[in-house]
Motif scaffolding. Sequence first.
Motif, PDB file in Angstrom:
ATOM      1  N   LEU A 126      31.982  45.909  38.712  1.00 56.41           N
ATOM      2  CA  LEU A 126      31.643  46.841  39.839  1.00 56.41           C
ATOM      3  C   LEU A 126      33.371  48.189  40.060  1.00 56.41           C
ATOM      4  O   LEU A 126      33.481  49.047  39.778  1.00 56.41           O
ATOM      5  CB  LEU A 126      31.734  46.888  40.889  1.00 56.41           C
ATOM      6  N   LEU A 127      34.181  46.632  39.398  1.00 52.43           N
ATOM      7  CA  LEU A 127      35.772  47.779  39.204  1.00 52.43           C
ATOM      8  C   LEU A 127      35.446  48.516  38.535  1.00 52.43           C
ATOM      9  O   LEU A 127      36.556  49.690  37.917  1.00 52.43           O
ATOM     10  CB  LEU A 127      36.806  46.277  39.540  1.00 52.43           C
ATOM     11  N   LEU A 128      35.603  48.330  36.925  1.00 50.13           N
ATOM     12  CA  LEU A 128      35.303  49.096  35.285  1.00 50.13           C
ATOM     13  C   LEU A 128      34.499  50.563  36.083  1.00 50.13           C
ATOM     14  O   LEU A 128      35.385  51.012  35.435  1.00 50.13           O
ATOM     15  CB  LEU A 128      34.708  48.129  34.621  1.00 50.13           C
ATOM     16  N   ALA A 129      32.981  50.379  36.373  1.00 49.48           N
ATOM     17  CA  ALA A 129      33.039  51.503  36.994  1.00 49.48           C
ATOM     18  C   ALA A 129      34.124  52.010  37.878  1.00 49.48           C
ATOM     19  O   ALA A 129      33.692  53.239  37.444  1.00 49.48           O
ATOM     20  CB  ALA A 129      31.527  50.902  37.529  1.00 49.48           C
TER      21      ALA A 129
ATOM     22  N   LEU B  80      38.476  35.053  36.525  1.00 48.98           N
ATOM     23  CA  LEU B  80      38.337  35.791  36.827  1.00 48.98           C
ATOM     24  C   LEU B  80      38.285  36.567  38.303  1.00 48.98           C
ATOM     25  O   LEU B  80      38.801  37.963  38.140  1.00 48.98           O
ATOM     26  CB  LEU B  80      36.062  36.285  36.703  1.00 48.98           C
ATOM     27  N   TRP B  81      38.612  36.319  39.209  1.00 48.24           N
ATOM     28  CA  TRP B  81      39.501  36.719  40.937  1.00 48.24           C
ATOM     29  C   TRP B  81      40.769  36.931  40.368  1.00 48.24           C
ATOM     30  O   TRP B  81      40.994  37.785  40.838  1.00 48.24           O
ATOM     31  CB  TRP B  81      39.187  36.167  41.341  1.00 48.24           C
ATOM     32  N   SER B  82      41.245  36.104  39.496  1.00 47.34           N
ATOM     33  CA  SER B  82      42.696  36.979  39.238  1.00 47.34           C
ATOM     34  C   SER B  82      42.558  38.388  38.447  1.00 47.34           C
ATOM     35  O   SER B  82      43.401  39.091  38.589  1.00 47.34           O
ATOM     36  CB  SER B  82      43.480  35.181  38.796  1.00 47.34           C
ATOM     37  N   LEU B  83      42.009  38.043  37.553  1.00 49.52           N
ATOM     38  CA  LEU B  83      41.650  39.798  36.773  1.00 49.52           C
ATOM     39  C   LEU B  83      41.442  40.590  37.707  1.00 49.52           C
ATOM     40  O   LEU B  83      42.174  41.161  37.399  1.00 49.52           O
ATOM     41  CB  LEU B  83      41.050  39.261  35.713  1.00 49.52           C
ATOM     42  N   PHE B  84      40.553  40.304  38.651  1.00 49.80           N
ATOM     43  CA  PHE B  84      40.021  41.505  39.430  1.00 49.80           C
ATOM     44  C   PHE B  84      41.179  41.793  40.136  1.00 49.80           C
ATOM     45  O   PHE B  84      41.272  43.021  40.639  1.00 49.80           O
ATOM     46  CB  PHE B  84      39.255  40.271  40.399  1.00 49.80           C
ATOM     47  N   VAL B  85      42.124  40.986  40.865  1.00 50.18           N
ATOM     48  CA  VAL B  85      42.861  41.529  42.134  1.00 50.18           C
ATOM     49  C   VAL B  85      43.984  42.142  40.991  1.00 50.18           C
ATOM     50  O   VAL B  85      44.437  43.186  42.079  1.00 50.18           O
ATOM     51  CB  VAL B  85      44.008  39.815  42.713  1.00 50.18           C
ATOM     52  N   PHE B  86      44.619  40.971  39.947  1.00 52.23           N
ATOM     53  CA  PHE B  86      46.026  41.698  39.594  1.00 52.23           C
ATOM     54  C   PHE B  86      45.816  43.525  39.035  1.00 52.23           C
ATOM     55  O   PHE B  86      46.502  44.064  38.620  1.00 52.23           O
ATOM     56  CB  PHE B  86      45.729  40.465  38.621  1.00 52.23           C
ATOM     57  N   THR B  87      44.741  43.591  38.163  1.00 51.14           N
ATOM     58  CA  THR B  87      43.920  44.761  37.858  1.00 51.14           C
ATOM     59  C   THR B  87      43.731  45.756  39.193  1.00 51.14           C
ATOM     60  O   THR B  87      44.368  46.772  38.823  1.00 51.14           O
ATOM     61  CB  THR B  87      42.322  44.958  36.987  1.00 51.14           C
ATOM     62  N   ILE B  88      43.636  45.701  39.868  1.00 48.13           N
ATOM     63  CA  ILE B  88      44.036  46.323  40.905  1.00 48.13           C
ATOM     64  C   ILE B  88      45.213  46.324  41.431  1.00 48.13           C
ATOM     65  O   ILE B  88      45.401  48.174  41.361  1.00 48.13           O
ATOM     66  CB  ILE B  88      42.894  46.375  42.311  1.00 48.13           C
ATOM     67  N   LEU B  89      45.818  45.608  41.157  1.00 50.81           N
ATOM     68  CA  LEU B  89      47.425  45.854  42.022  1.00 50.81           C
ATOM     69  C   LEU B  89      48.191  47.032  40.324  1.00 50.81           C
ATOM     70  O   LEU B  89      49.136  47.417  40.422  1.00 50.81           O
ATOM     71  CB  LEU B  89      48.129  43.932  41.545  1.00 50.81           C
ATOM     72  N   SER B  90      47.556  46.433  39.268  1.00 52.33           N
ATOM     73  CA  SER B  90      48.326  46.669  38.111  1.00 52.33           C
ATOM     74  C   SER B  90      47.448  48.869  37.893  1.00 52.33           C
ATOM     75  O   SER B  90      48.829  49.664  38.244  1.00 52.33           O
ATOM     76  CB  SER B  90      47.793  46.907  36.989  1.00 52.33           C
ATOM     77  N   ALA B  91      46.480  48.945  38.608  1.00 46.74           N
ATOM     78  CA  ALA B  91      46.240  50.535  38.395  1.00 46.74           C
ATOM     79  C   ALA B  91      46.652  50.827  39.531  1.00 46.74           C
ATOM     80  O   ALA B  91      47.431  52.130  39.245  1.00 46.74           O
ATOM     81  CB  ALA B  91      45.136  50.593  38.348  1.00 46.74           C
TER      82      ALA B  91
END
Lengths: 155, 105
Positions: A126-129, B80-91
């Motif tokens: 979902l994040l990718l989308a 996977l959750w770390s990747l999720f959180v850090f991607t949001i922070l990076s963006a």
Amino acid sequence: MEILLAKPVLIGMHLGLAILGIDAFLWLAGEYAAGAQVVRRRIIAAVLGFLGFMGSWVVGGYYYVKFYGPLVKPVIKAGLAPWAHAIAMEAKEHIFLLIVPIAITVLLTTRATESSLRRPTMWLALLLAGMGLAIGAMGFIISAAYRFGVINTVV
Amino acid sequence: MKNLKLICSSAYSALVTGLATVAVTIYMEYSPAFKVFLTSLTSHHWISKSLGSLILYSLLWFILYKSMGDKNEQQTKRALWSLFVFTILSALAIFLFYVWHFLAT
């Protein structure tokens, strides 16, 4: 080849491939949300998503380097919304760099059968989308700023 | 187990690549010499950053995969959750940096 490298076609392919990426990862998220157990379908969705974003990156990158810098950027910067380049384009071109490594990670995870990995994989899809949609919105702003920049220059 | 190790190493490599992208992006705005250096590598700084991010991700993935021990489900989930959180922070960091940069200049 000449038609393929024409500016409108490049933009169309950049957008079309990004839409393929967005839709495929939404499909993948839907597979997880529905609790579907078909690994093959998950892999197909993730491969399509990865190829879509990868293709969009290459085509968009070619357009950006070849045409955007010399032709579009000066018009936007001299137009009514120079922030469209300074914020939207700069953010877009750099946020895009985050996408492909995540898409590969999600693609690898689609093979996993461990139930506790379903939720984080669904949210990553979902994040990718979501990132694809946000980048698409920025692209729309940039195109609009260019159009109004041209009008501003002519008028 | 092997698949989990593959996922874990890929997730952490993607996370670090994202943070490196943020760092390089911001540093480049303050260092014209660094931008010239990136441009000299491939004719355009963005191409250098694009290829650099792919190379860094691949290298990290290889190194982490080779150096990591076996991973269990819980550790993979955390990656996977770390990747999720850090991607949001990076963006967000990239977006907010450019908003701030535009307003400040």
